[in-house]
Motif scaffolding. Sequence first.
Motif, PDB file in Angstrom:
ATOM      1  N   TRP A  47       0.834  -1.196   0.000  1.00 49.63           N
ATOM      2  CA  TRP A  47       0.000   0.000   0.000  1.00 49.63           C
ATOM      3  C   TRP A  47       0.877   1.257   0.000  1.00 49.63           C
ATOM      4  O   TRP A  47       2.039   1.253   0.389  1.00 49.63           O
ATOM      5  N   THR A 153      -4.939  -7.587   2.495  1.00 44.18           N
ATOM      6  CA  THR A 153      -3.829  -6.635   2.595  1.00 44.18           C
ATOM      7  C   THR A 153      -3.136  -6.426   1.253  1.00 44.18           C
ATOM      8  O   THR A 153      -2.772  -5.296   0.895  1.00 44.18           O
ATOM      9  N   TYR A 156      -4.896  -3.776  -0.932  1.00 44.92           N
ATOM     10  CA  TYR A 156      -5.137  -2.425  -0.432  1.00 44.92           C
ATOM     11  C   TYR A 156      -4.050  -1.472  -0.924  1.00 44.92           C
ATOM     12  O   TYR A 156      -2.866  -1.819  -0.918  1.00 44.92           O
ATOM     13  N   ILE A 179      -3.114  -0.215   8.385  1.00 47.54           N
ATOM     14  CA  ILE A 179      -4.174   0.088   7.422  1.00 47.54           C
ATOM     15  C   ILE A 179      -5.348   0.767   8.120  1.00 47.54           C
ATOM     16  O   ILE A 179      -5.967   1.690   7.581  1.00 47.54           O
ATOM     17  N   ILE A 279     -11.718  -5.372   4.766  1.00 47.30           N
ATOM     18  CA  ILE A 279     -10.312  -5.578   4.411  1.00 47.30           C
ATOM     19  C   ILE A 279      -9.726  -6.592   5.381  1.00 47.30           C
ATOM     20  O   ILE A 279      -9.677  -6.367   6.593  1.00 47.30           O
TER      21      ILE A 279
END
Length: 351
Positions: A47, A153, A156, A179, A279
Amino acid sequence: MRGPLDVVVIGGGQAGLAAGYHLRRLGLDFAILDVQPTPGGAWQHTWDSLHLFSPAAFSSLPGRLMAPKPGETYPAAAHVVGYLADYEQRYELPVHRPVRVAGVHHDSEFLRVETDSGTWLARAVISATGTWSRPFVPAVPGRMSFQGAQLHTVEYRSPHDFAGQRVIVVGGGNSGAQIAADLVYDAELTWVTLREPRYLADDIDGRALFDHATARRRALDEGRTDTGGVASLGDIVAVPPVRAARNAGLLKAQPMFDRITPTGTAWADGMTAEADAIIWCTGFRPALSHLAPLSLRGPRGHIPTTGTQAIGEPRLHLLGYGDWTGPASATLIGVGRPAREAARAISALLR
């Protein structure tokens, strides 16, 4: 067919490159096969806001310090990608990409590595494929009925993708906390964990974690009492964004829900949470399917090892999958030592 070589390394991320560094120093003939089309391993797929939780000098592979980036105590993932690309080039490591390995097979005195671009023969193999390609999502009742978005994960990227949405983040480890802290300012967040979040002391970063992991391995090797290693300290490193959100009272975890509904989640006590997205920050499993033809798997899907060496096939070493293949071997700073041990063991075996 290519080879026979002394060693084929499967995986061109941080573990594969560390192995290549030590194999080169020992004068062995080897190739690194990487499924990624470009250098950087899994770091190029994280991410946007992800940073290491160790300073650059303590996040380096063997032989070359990671240069710090001005203004950044903890390097961003993009900085790590650049470092790995430079490392690969500096040591002229023979990385072949993109190459997907289908299977490793016994072939008389060799191991035969079948790939989508041909066959390689090697006297030894180092598997360094990591875990990023095998995300784990638990089997929660009702999961398939949810009408919103579900992602792991690995998928994302940014809180802007969820601005104004109701988002449930599941997971009490570093990824879940980071996150959740990333989303809390842009989304209506519900953070769910199996147990109350356990933060490490604010002054602990990756340097201390590596020291604890190493001390635990040393104690176990010497028959002393298990120190508990990193797990005894907590589950979440309080990196600056997590610390800020926590201190502002924005990171309040809910216990794990009991089931998923078409529009959210539900708990046994009647509490519910509506959601547009869930998520899953629920971890990974070792990516070992390419080793299935060797029939080496043991309990929990792991291949039994002594250090990095597979017990059932001494020509095979596993590197970078976690503490079971070397203390902190899934980290940049931690993989160097087991990579050196694997290379030395292979060199001795081939002699």
